[in-house]
Design an enzyme around this catalytic site. Sequence first.
Site, PDB file in Angstrom:
ATOM      1  CD  GLU A  87      -2.917   1.072   2.381  1.00 18.48           C
ATOM      2  OE1 GLU A  87      -3.096   0.002   2.989  1.00 18.48           O
ATOM      3  OE2 GLU A  87      -3.516   2.121   2.665  1.00 18.48           O
ATOM      4  CE  LYS A 277      -6.087  -1.373   5.743  1.00 23.96           C
ATOM      5  NZ  LYS A 277      -5.232  -0.544   4.858  1.00 23.96           N
ATOM      6  CG  ASP A 293       0.861 -16.465  12.002  1.00 30.34           C
ATOM      7  OD1 ASP A 293       0.045 -15.775  11.368  1.00 30.34           O
ATOM      8  OD2 ASP A 293       0.614 -17.625  12.381  1.00 30.34           O
ATOM      9  CG  HIS A 391      -3.652   7.187  -0.552  1.00 33.06           C
ATOM     10  ND1 HIS A 391      -2.830   6.394   0.200  1.00 33.06           N
ATOM     11  CD2 HIS A 391      -4.420   6.354  -1.284  1.00 33.06           C
ATOM     12  CE1 HIS A 391      -3.107   5.129  -0.056  1.00 33.06           C
ATOM     13  NE2 HIS A 391      -4.058   5.081  -0.969  1.00 33.06           N
TER      14      HIS A 391
END
Length: 436
Positions: A87, A277, A293, A391
Amino acid sequence: MTNSRISGFYNMTLDERRAQLAEALLSPSGAPLTPEDLSAWTTGGLSPEAANHMIENVIGLHSLPLGIALNFQVNGRDVLVPMAIEEPSVVAGASFMAKLARAGGGFTATTTDPLMIGQMQVINVANLHEAKLKLYEHKAELLSEADTIDPVLKKFGGGARDLEVRIIEDSPIGGFLVVHLIYDVRDAMGANAVNTACERLAPRVEAITGGKVHLRILSNLADRRIARARCTIPVKELEFMGADGVRTYAGEEVRDGIIAAYAFAAADPYRAATHNKGIMNGVDAVVIATGNDWRAIEAGAHAYAARSGKYTSLSTWNMGADGNLVGTLEMPMAVGIIGGATKVHPAAQAAVKLMGVKTASELAEIIASVGLAQNMAALRALATEGIQRGHMSLHARQVAIAAGATGDFIEKVAAQMVVEKVVRIDRAEEILKGMK
Ligand code: NAD
């Protein structure tokens, strides 16, 4: 000592960045990266043959970009942080917020002991209350048995620490017992040791309770293995000029905007999911770069965020002394530097070496700091000019590549779309056609 401030890193070529990285680590007390370490990142590190031993039905490899977050100072030590993520904006955001935090003394982070929880589900028990007490009566014996399963772990100071018994009164199959084995796994993620210990104890637990031990498996709600990070951002550091070059945001305005944005996440699960998130953008990127993991970390983070019964923010943002902005993050962090993929993936080993961490706790402290920095990057953008402006220019490059642009055309097509404020693949294709 590593210096995590490398000016102009953003504008360097890939080769220049690698050379700078090696140089940043070249110091009397540091562990310099070797050419093998650097080539692990150039080639992706893992050979298809090695991959074939890791999972089933292997046909090849899957790559991700590996970037370096700059400016991080954690517990007074400079650290260059490897981040594996697809991202755009994440590495830049973390680096910039680490720079602001640095002005307030960097990140201060701590961890609890690396305690993991193994669960045993005991069904078909005649009297749950009696069986629970019987298990406590045999606690010392059970712990000493669990302690013997991994002599290597024991040698490094790990082993069985505690045993807890819970009664689940009501479930779709009625009541049953849950035994929690608390295990210190030192520098491992710990799933294998904990699962083995639970399997080893099961026959004894059955004999003591008269029931049947059904599931025997680690819990990913690793709420005994917590990492905490905090930072103070001097309010004057928060002032900035908007990307339009006209609007200036005062430090107090940005601070209050970030606090109000946090309040939204604290109170509303729909917002908290996206807020967390953003934290995981930073956390997962380092977890993946170190071969850990990330599903385990994700599961633990969100279960912890919902531990009160209502899903909420993993972080807090408030005003501290002198009007400065204070951020904190607290979350489970079951990461290792021994075992799992960390051991067999050369790029993961290089990542651990780059950070100079010697224990899993040190790694967990850095990851929590990156999560907090990433959280602030998103809140700062959202609370001021919005997330899309920063962004878009990076996103535009990905869209340009998707439209078939290569070499210099990538930047040119992306820049044109940003000027037009239309970042879409169809427009990228048109621009590219026109340029060619
Ligand atoms: P592992 O078993 O490969 O290595 C850990 C072992 O290394 C220890 O048990 C110990 O014997 C040894 N060791 C040597 N030095 C040590 C030190 N300083 N500290 C601690 N141990 C040391 O690794 P692991 O951590 O058990 O592996 C975890 C993997 O298991 C993860 O990659 C995960 O994907 C997988 N897994 C996860 C789950 C889950 O999350 N629910 C379940 C099963 C498996």
